[in-house]
Write a protein that holds these residues in place. Structure first.
Motif, PDB file in Angstrom:
ATOM      1  N   ILE A 295       0.850  -1.192   0.000  1.00 29.46           N
ATOM      2  CA  ILE A 295       0.000   0.000   0.000  1.00 29.46           C
ATOM      3  C   ILE A 295       0.878   1.231   0.000  1.00 29.46           C
ATOM      4  N   ALA A 296       0.670   2.098  -0.991  1.00 33.25           N
ATOM      5  CA  ALA A 296       1.463   3.317  -1.102  1.00 33.25           C
ATOM      6  C   ALA A 296       0.835   4.472  -0.336  1.00 33.25           C
ATOM      7  N   ASP A 297      -0.505   4.588  -0.383  1.00 34.35           N
ATOM      8  CA  ASP A 297      -1.170   5.713   0.276  1.00 34.35           C
ATOM      9  C   ASP A 297      -2.653   5.401   0.376  1.00 34.35           C
ATOM     10  N   VAL A 298      -3.326   6.089   1.303  1.00 36.52           N
ATOM     11  CA  VAL A 298      -4.773   5.963   1.465  1.00 36.52           C
ATOM     12  C   VAL A 298      -5.350   7.370   1.528  1.00 36.52           C
ATOM     13  N   LYS A 299      -6.362   7.641   0.702  1.00 40.53           N
ATOM     14  CA  LYS A 299      -6.996   8.949   0.667  1.00 40.53           C
ATOM     15  C   LYS A 299      -8.498   8.789   0.851  1.00 40.53           C
TER      16      LYS A 299
END
Length: 834
Positions: A295-299
């Protein structure tokens, strides 16, 4: 200071009792438990409301805070309920009021809130800041309460009265569900779809002996206000059969590009009562604990206008599908819902299966309708009695006035009127109480008309009370009206078992195994779990496959659109569906516009492999242009493969095969077949050559590659002015061998003879027999038997056809360049409905 003394007489008057502590605690606890169970935590099975909810709706109805009036402060409603009806704190009342106004908690909200009513992750503003009024559905819950439809009981101090239950014009217990924790028991009932529940109730009215399986044809499962997917239906059946059962709810997700170089998991619907902040917190904890990787990022882009939108960016080289399975296991993206259907029936808590809940509600509605009818009958009979007295008095009004003037008092006047005109005491009193100015409104004709209308009303009301079938019809009609007024389409998708996560997810890197990429007529796209030959027949309950491409899981493929573009795509980005022995099911597929950057009015037509040794393309356009495109793979995400004129678009695209035949079918029922070798291949910038000569006003409605020895031509004719999907039309099936090949750029031969009232072909296709067709709903439509007349007329269809299975992928049986893992393939077998 004097020392206080003890009064011996006072000691003698005291009466101290020794009480066993255990007995006192048991008695007090039982009293407390009884109060919680019956007065706070459990809903009534008839109206599906807890006492506090019922008191809120009743108070708002009494206060006149209805949908057609302005909002009022929630504090005003809470104060009214607490002061008159509910002997508990304002916090409990306000929490119940807010929940009834939250669209993510209630399938059919009963309160129309104004202001900050909270969210899945945060509570509401204080009641002094928020406003409310009754929702439209709340009026249906209280409708008829002033017509003696329900019993009333004293409030907590005996100074006011409150309804023991609301009339409830719709089954609120099932539609909105319920949750509550009592003492020694709890309830948790899932929301359901109003339209489905009403359909089951009407069926139960017709056949009280109906079994659970028949009921579940109408109510297949819960329908949560937040949507999502229910995975596995066995738990639902257990809950409906016994009142207890559990099932898994899964978020609605799709995999798409979130940046030019990165894929992402887009979450648009979450499990019931799960908020995005909770998901983000669990993901961050999983990443910190090394339980989630890739997982690179969560928005969180959730807002009131667009709804839930949670973007989970995936690192390059990581399989999004495998990561999604890990998220299901580690977060609330997949949750369990346990049904425990406990409600009060005749004042007793009972665990209720589905049929019993429906039966209890129906019995309540039958009683409410009966009591309302009796009330209306009594009112109508009383009014008819007064009207008949007025008719008698008006006919001799002068004598009536003379009797009243000559009488010493009201008692004498009443007796003389009763004797002179044969009136009852009620009629005489009504005449005496009537003001003289009201006589100007009355005339014998109007009164006789009112009396006739009242007599008709009384007869119809008595029929309802005397005939049980009429009573059932009235209840059924009222349920239908409520369903039409408040019913909405199903939001939660039911999946049998295909979405179950594996016990071990396995590596995030997916092996580069051969597979098929499939495109259906409704725009669903998926890849199969193997590259076995596609089935040659088989039907189920979905649409038709219109294009296929044999490739590998890690390979790229191209999507040809109606605007003449070729879009580069990756097979690994597609959801996987099983390749069964009968027909591949795209039910778990994703919509094309959710996966690929399609422009407005752009739709996919064909699938081709993107390899250096793959065959080229062959395209046909609406204005009769044909083009064979040389194989050319660019370092771009999308590029044009044909230069289109204004008002033109591609109608057919497939892998090229110089040995095949190409065919056009036009709206004026002309079919042209010619060899593909007659078309010289061009580069992607070329505009093609003339394929078929069109008549005035005609256009191409189908283009593809064909085989004369095994294909059938299906044509459906109708009115040229008919809207798509509204006219069933006349269909004809004819072997393609009956149509001789002609030269390119000619007019072809007639393939369908129009009857009176017909002016165009509505739809047409050429494909390997037996060709199958589907309606807009996805259900199969039977086609007529083959007709050897190439210009014969058609046979009437039972319903409109919107999809016909032709030959997806082209006619070539040879693979691309000898590779068995990335070929144009022979997908002519994909002709099944599924």
């Amino acid at each position: 200071m004097a020392k206080p003394t003890i009064d011996d007489d006072a000691l003698e008057e005291e009466n101290i009792l020794d009480v066993d502590v255990t007995a006192e605690m048991e008695a007090s606890f039982l009293e407390y438990a009884y109060s919680v169970i019956y007065s706070r935590a459990l809903p009534d099975a008839r109206d599906g409301l807890k006492p506090v909810q019922r008191r809120i709706l009743f108070s708002m109805d009494e206060m006149g805070i209805r949908p057609d009036r302005g909002h009022v402060k929630c504090a005003r409603v809470v104060g009214q309920v607490m002061g008159l009806l509910h002997p508990h704190g304002d916090v409990a009342i306000y929490d119940a009021l807010v929940r009834m106004g939250q669209p993510w908690a209630m399938r059919l909200p009963l309160v129309d809130g104004h202001g900050n009513f909270g969210s899945l992750d945060a509570g509401p503003a204080a009641m002094r800041y928020t406003e409310c009024r009754m929702g439209p559905a709340a009026l249906a819950m209280t409708a008829g309460i002033d017509q003696d439809t329900v019993d009333f009981k004293p409030n907590y101090d005996g100074k006011e009265s409150e309804p023991a239950v609301l009339p409830a014009a719709f089954p609120n217990l099932l539609v909105n569900g319920a949750t509550g924790i009592a003492v020694g028991m709890a309830t948790n009932i899932a929301p359901h779809n109003l339209i489905e529940v009403v359909a089951a109730l009407k069926q139960l009215l017709k056949d009280p002996s109906i079994d659970l399986d028949a009921l579940m044809r109408h109510i297949p499962g819960p329908d949560f206000p937040t949507g999502g997917k229910i995975v596995g239906l066995d738990g639902i059946r257990d809950a409906y059969a016994t009142g207890r059962g559990s099932f898994r709810i899964r978020a609605t997700t799709r995999i798409e590009k979130v940046s030019p170089r990165r894929m992402g998991i887009i979450v648009t619907e979450l499990p019931y009562m799960v908020g995005p902040e909770k998901i983000i917190e669990q993901i961050k904890k999983g990443v910190d604990d090394k339980k989630l990787t890739g997982i690179a990022d969560v928005k969180d882009l959730t807002d009131l206008k667009h709804g839930t939108r949670l973007i989970i960016e995936v690192k390059n080289g990581i399989n999004p599908e495998a990561l999604l399975q890990q998220l299901y296991r580690a977060t609330k993206l997949e949750d369990t819902f346990a049904i425990n259907a406990v409600a009060l029936v005749e004042g007793q808590p009972r665990t209720m299966p589905l049929k019993e809940m429906l039966e209890v509600y129906l019995a309540h509605r039958l009683e409410v309708t009966t009591r309302r009818t009796r009330h209306q009958l009594t009112r109508a009979e009383d009014r008819l009695h007064l009207v008949r007295g007025l008719i008698t008095a008006i006919a001799d009004i002068d004598d009536v006035i003379a009797i009243i003037r000559s009488s010493a008092d009201a008692g004498e006047a009443r007796e003389r009127l009763m004797g002179a005109f044969d009136l009852t005491e009620i009629q005489a009193n009504y005449i005496l109480d009537m003001q003289l100015r009201r006589l100007t409104r009355y005339s014998t004709i109007e009164l006789e008309k009112e009396a006739e209308e009242l007599s008709t009303t009384i007869a119809s009301l008595r029929l309802i009370l005397d005939d049980e079938s009429v009573l059932h019809r009235v209840v059924g009609d009222e349920l239908t009206q409520v369903s039409r007024q408040f019913g909405t389409p199903r939001r939660t998708i039911l999946l049998a078992s295909g979405g179950a996560p594996a016990t071990a997810v396995g590596p995030l890197e997916v092996p580069d195994d051969p597979c098929w990429v499939l495109l259906s007529g409704t725009g669903l796209v998926a890849r199969t779990d193997s590259a076995d030959p596609l089935p040659t027949s088989g039907r189920s309950r979905h649409d038709v496959v219109v294009a296929s491409c044999r490739t590998t899981a890690q390979a790229e493929f191209g999507v040809v659109t109606n605007l003449g573009r070729l879009i580069r795509c990756r097979a690994i980005e597609l959801p996987t569906v099983p390749l069964t022995a009968t027909a591949p099911s795209l039910q778990g597929g994703s919509l094309a516009h959710e996966l690929w950057p399609l422009a407005k009015n752009e739709r996919p037509l064909g699938l081709v492999p993107l390899t250096e040794d793959a065959p080229g393309l062959v395209l046909g356009t609406r204005l009769g242009v044909v083009k064979r495109v040389n194989n050319e793979v660019l370092a771009k995400d999308a590029w044009d493969v044909i230069r289109l004129d204004d008002a033109d678009e591609v109608v057919g695209a497939m892998a090229d095969d110089e040995a095949a035949d190409l065919a056009f079918v036009t709206s004026d029922a002309q079919l042209l077949r010619f060899p593909a070798a007659a078309v010289r291949p061009q580069g992607r910038a070329g505009g093609g050559v003339a394929g078929i000569k069109l008549g005035a006003g005609a256009r191409v409605i189908w283009f593809g590659a064909v085989r004369a020895d095994s294909d059938d031509v299906v044509t459906v004719s109708g009115s040229a002015d008919a809207l798509p999907g509204t006219e069933a039309g006349l269909a004809k099936v004819t072997p393609l061998a009956e149509y001789p090949a002609k030269g390119r750029a000619t007019g072809g031969v007639r393939c369908h003879r129009f009857l009176k009232g017909e002016g165009a072909l509505l739809i047409a296709a050429v494909g390997p027999r037996p060709v199958v067709a589907a309606a807009a709903s996805g259900s199969a439509v039977d086609l007529p038997a083959a007709d050897p007349r190439r210009d014969g007329s058609g046979v009437a269809l039972a319903q409109p056809v919107t999809m016909i299975a032709g030959r997806p992928g082209g006619p070539s049986a040879a693979d691309a360049g000898g590779r068995d893992d990335a070929s144009g393939g022979d997908s002519s077998a994909v002709e099944s409905l599924f």
